[in-house]
Design an enzyme around this catalytic site. Structure first.
Site, PDB file in Angstrom:
ATOM      1  N   ASP A  30       0.826  -1.212   0.000  1.00 56.94           N
ATOM      2  CA  ASP A  30       0.000   0.000   0.000  1.00 56.94           C
ATOM      3  C   ASP A  30       0.861   1.263   0.000  1.00 56.94           C
ATOM      4  OD1 ASP A  30      -2.326   1.413  -0.033  1.00 56.94           O
ATOM      5  OD2 ASP A  30      -2.821   1.105   2.077  1.00 56.94           O
ATOM      6  N   ASN A  78     -10.631  -3.037  -6.096  1.00 56.87           N
ATOM      7  CA  ASN A  78      -9.863  -2.143  -6.982  1.00 56.87           C
ATOM      8  C   ASN A  78     -10.522  -1.941  -8.351  1.00 56.87           C
ATOM      9  OD1 ASN A  78      -6.523  -3.160  -5.817  1.00 56.87           O
ATOM     10  ND2 ASN A  78      -7.848  -1.498  -5.128  1.00 56.87           N
TER      11      ASN A  78
HETATM   12  C1  FPP Z   1      -1.964   0.124  -3.346  1.00 59.50           C
HETATM   13  O1  FPP Z   1      -1.512   1.451  -3.411  1.00 59.50           O
HETATM   14  C2  FPP Z   1      -1.419  -0.653  -4.433  1.00 59.50           C
HETATM   15  C3  FPP Z   1      -2.140  -1.224  -5.442  1.00 59.50           C
HETATM   16  C4  FPP Z   1      -3.599  -1.102  -5.566  1.00 59.50           C
HETATM   17  C5  FPP Z   1      -1.523  -1.966  -6.520  1.00 59.50           C
HETATM   18  C6  FPP Z   1      -0.263  -2.727  -6.184  1.00 59.50           C
HETATM   19  C7  FPP Z   1       0.482  -2.820  -7.428  1.00 59.50           C
HETATM   20  C8  FPP Z   1       1.812  -2.699  -7.544  1.00 59.50           C
HETATM   21  C9  FPP Z   1       2.755  -2.585  -6.423  1.00 59.50           C
HETATM   22  C10 FPP Z   1       2.355  -2.679  -8.896  1.00 59.50           C
HETATM   23  C11 FPP Z   1       3.262  -3.798  -9.137  1.00 59.50           C
HETATM   24  C12 FPP Z   1       2.602  -5.106  -9.115  1.00 59.50           C
HETATM   25  C13 FPP Z   1       2.816  -6.012 -10.055  1.00 59.50           C
HETATM   26  C14 FPP Z   1       2.298  -7.394  -9.833  1.00 59.50           C
HETATM   27  C15 FPP Z   1       3.539  -5.707 -11.270  1.00 59.50           C
HETATM   28  P1  FPP Z   1      -2.576   2.627  -3.533  1.00 59.50           P
HETATM   29  O2  FPP Z   1      -2.683   2.978  -4.959  1.00 59.50           O
HETATM   30  O3  FPP Z   1      -3.852   2.234  -2.878  1.00 59.50           O
HETATM   31  O4  FPP Z   1      -1.845   3.750  -2.721  1.00 59.50           O
HETATM   32  P2  FPP Z   1      -2.505   4.885  -1.834  1.00 59.50           P
HETATM   33  O5  FPP Z   1      -3.152   4.204  -0.652  1.00 59.50           O
HETATM   34  O6  FPP Z   1      -1.323   5.704  -1.429  1.00 59.50           O
HETATM   35  O7  FPP Z   1      -3.468   5.630  -2.701  1.00 59.50           O
END
Ligand code: FPP
Length: 251
Positions: A30, A78
């Site tokens: 996250d 998501n």
């Molecule tokens: C949460 O951060 C993360 C995700 C929803 C996606 C996770 C994906 C990756 C780390 C990309 C790489 C993965 C692969 C398999 C290539 P957020 O967007 O919710 O962050 P925030 O809470 O700061 O808004």
């Protein structure tokens, strides 16, 4: 070295240190969005940097003797993000798989996916199918990607599987056991996670591995996922090593 893990966990490769190494680590990655926002960049830039963190952490897992890594790449919830972000995440995943697959295979890593993959586009499904097939006989390390995954939805699918056996007269409701339910989950055959790491400061499970984490140790850190690397991972392992796991027993 002592080995940690639920009774189903396989011990990692022995080393000389006294640290207790988790056999299975699960991660909620996250903080990508906040990392990007703090730099005035689009959210995608955070996800891209997050993919670099994933490479580093996968290496750190293998170096330290961890045998299974499960990542929460994309949750059922998501899908509610903007179509632009969903599309960017899917493209990033596809690109990551295409770029990394050969190295993963050479390192004898087996790729598995958990979640409702029926929701995905045809080309992603094809890449997944190819990656899973190619690596299916690798036994050194399990890399499990939770994609379009929600634990409640997974439990509903499992309940439906058992219900259809009952309907077909193959199963008596009174004979349902914990093992049967566990076998009906997407994670069938995998050990339960010993350690679950969540980056980004929130302290919740967000519909991730609810059944499987009954006896898992949790490690929450404010570090945003794009800033999480080998050193932060080692700190999590060190913290885990101090935990006393009793699985509900008195001693
Ligand atoms: C949460 O951060 C993360 C995700 C929803 C996606 C996770 C994906 C990756 C780390 C990309 C790489 C993965 C692969 C398999 C290539 P957020 O967007 O919710 O962050 P925030 O809470 O700061 O808004």
């Amino acid at each position: 070295m002592q080995f940690s893990g639920s009774p189903k966990s396989k011990p990692p490769t022995p080393e000389t240190s006294q640290q207790v190494i988790p056999a299975h680590v699960a991660i909620i990655m996250d903080g990508n969005g906040r990392w990007a926002k703090a730099r005035g960049l689009p959210r995608t830039a955070g996800h891209k940097k997050g993919a670099d963190s994933l490479r580093n952490v996968l290496d750190a897992c293998r170096d330290s003797g961890v045998r299974h890594l499960t990542i929460y790449a994309f949750s059922s919830e998501n899908w509610k993000r903007s179509s632009e972000e969903v599309n960017d995440l899917m493209q990033l995943l596809k690109h990551y798989m295409e770029q990394e697959l050969e190295t993963l295979h050479q390192n004898r890593i087996r790729l598995r996916f958990i979640g409702d993959l029926t929701m995905l586009d045809k080309d992603i499904k094809k890449s997944i199918h190819h990656a899973v097939e190619l690596t299916s006989r690798n036994t050194d390390f399990n890399f499990i990607v939770a994609l379009s995954y929600g634990s409640r939805q997974e439990l509903v699918r499992a309940a439906r599987k058992l219900a259809s056996k009952i309907k077909a007269g193959e199963l008596n409701p009174d004979d349902i056991t914990e093992d049967m339910l566990a076998d009906a989950l997407d994670t069938s055959g995998l050990p339960e996670p010993d350690l679950l790491i969540r980056t980004g400061g929130e302290q919740r499970l967000s519909n991730f591995l609810l059944w499987q984490s009954a006896y898992t140790e949790f490690y929450f850190t404010p570090v945003l996922w794009p800033d999480f690397g080998g050193a932060e991972f080692k700190a999590a392992l060190q913290d885990f090593s101090q935990r006393e796991r009793r699985y509900g027993t008195a001693e």
